[in-house]
Design a protein around this motif. Structure first.
Motif, PDB file in Angstrom:
ATOM      1  N   LYS A 119       1.068 -10.897 -27.763  1.00 23.89           N
ATOM      2  CA  LYS A 119       0.224  -9.768 -27.358  1.00 23.89           C
ATOM      3  C   LYS A 119       0.522  -8.552 -28.236  1.00 23.89           C
ATOM      4  N   LYS A 122      -2.936  -8.010 -34.079  1.00 23.70           N
ATOM      5  CA  LYS A 122      -4.357  -7.986 -34.427  1.00 23.70           C
ATOM      6  C   LYS A 122      -4.640  -9.083 -35.437  1.00 23.70           C
ATOM      7  N   SER A 154      -6.593 -16.250 -29.302  1.00 20.58           N
ATOM      8  CA  SER A 154      -6.724 -15.624 -27.977  1.00 20.58           C
ATOM      9  C   SER A 154      -5.706 -16.185 -26.989  1.00 20.58           C
ATOM     10  N   LYS A 159      -5.605 -10.158 -30.726  1.00 22.88           N
ATOM     11  CA  LYS A 159      -6.976  -9.632 -30.621  1.00 22.88           C
ATOM     12  C   LYS A 159      -7.639  -9.630 -31.995  1.00 22.88           C
TER      13      LYS A 159
END
Length: 192
Positions: A119, A122, A154, A159
């Protein structure tokens, strides 16, 4: 900021490689630290599906280039994934590399539900195919290859900030200026 660039193209001067090089040059110009990995030049074994990595937290196969890429992936801020489209999917060796990163990218809770481990990172995604526009989209060539990468990223919590689909590559001698500009613009998007 550290950026890992995964080039799934076996062609060092192919369209995907050219786009990734443009992105890397832009990132370097903007002061980013980059590592460019030609996936097809890496030496690693394919995942055996033993699932021991889930308990160990790392792949148990003999140390190879997939372990090294895993360490970079774990410690980078962003990743750029580029691949030619093969049968509506990403290059096989790139897929094998991602298979080996399961313990780095995704855990699971006690009930077996996936837990993202990356998490905050990018990504940008680049793919190119010989199918001309708009058939690359209508036939699902570009979109299915993108979906494969999107699913992997994902589940990992990464992201996606942008993508490039280049279609009809057999008819393209050199990269169109709009693709070059988009590659530079997307690389800058990683800053935000």
């Amino acid at each position: 900021m550290k950026v890992l660039i995964l080039n799934g193209s076996p062609r060092k001067n192919g369209k995907v490689s050219q786009i990734l090089n443009i992105m890397q040059n832009q990132l370097k110009k903007d002061g980013f630290e980059t590592q460019f990995a030609d996936v097809n030049s890496l030496d690693f074994k394919c995942c055996t599906g033993c699932m021991k990595c889930r308990k160990e937290g790392n792949c148990i196969l003999t140390k190879d280039d997939a372990h090294d890429i895993g360490n970079v992936l774990k410690n980078c801020d962003a990743v750029i994934v580029g691949s030619p489209v093969y049968w509506g999917n990403i290059n096989g060796k790139l897929k094998c590399l991602f298979d080996r990163q399961v313990a780095i990218m995704m855990g699971e809770n006690k009930t077996g539900i996936p837990v993202p481990l990356l998490k905050g990172k990018k990504a940008l995604v680049v793919n190119a195919c010989t199918t001309p526009f708009p058939f690359n989209l209508l036939a699902g060539q570009s979109t299915k290859a993108y979906s494969a990468v999107k699913e992997i990223l994902s589940y990992s919590g990464i992201k996606i900030k942008g993508r490039i689909f280049l279609a009809g590559t057999t008819k393209i001698e050199s990269l169109p200026k709009k693709i070059i500009k988009r590659a530079e613009k997307l690389a800058k998007k990683l800053e935000k």
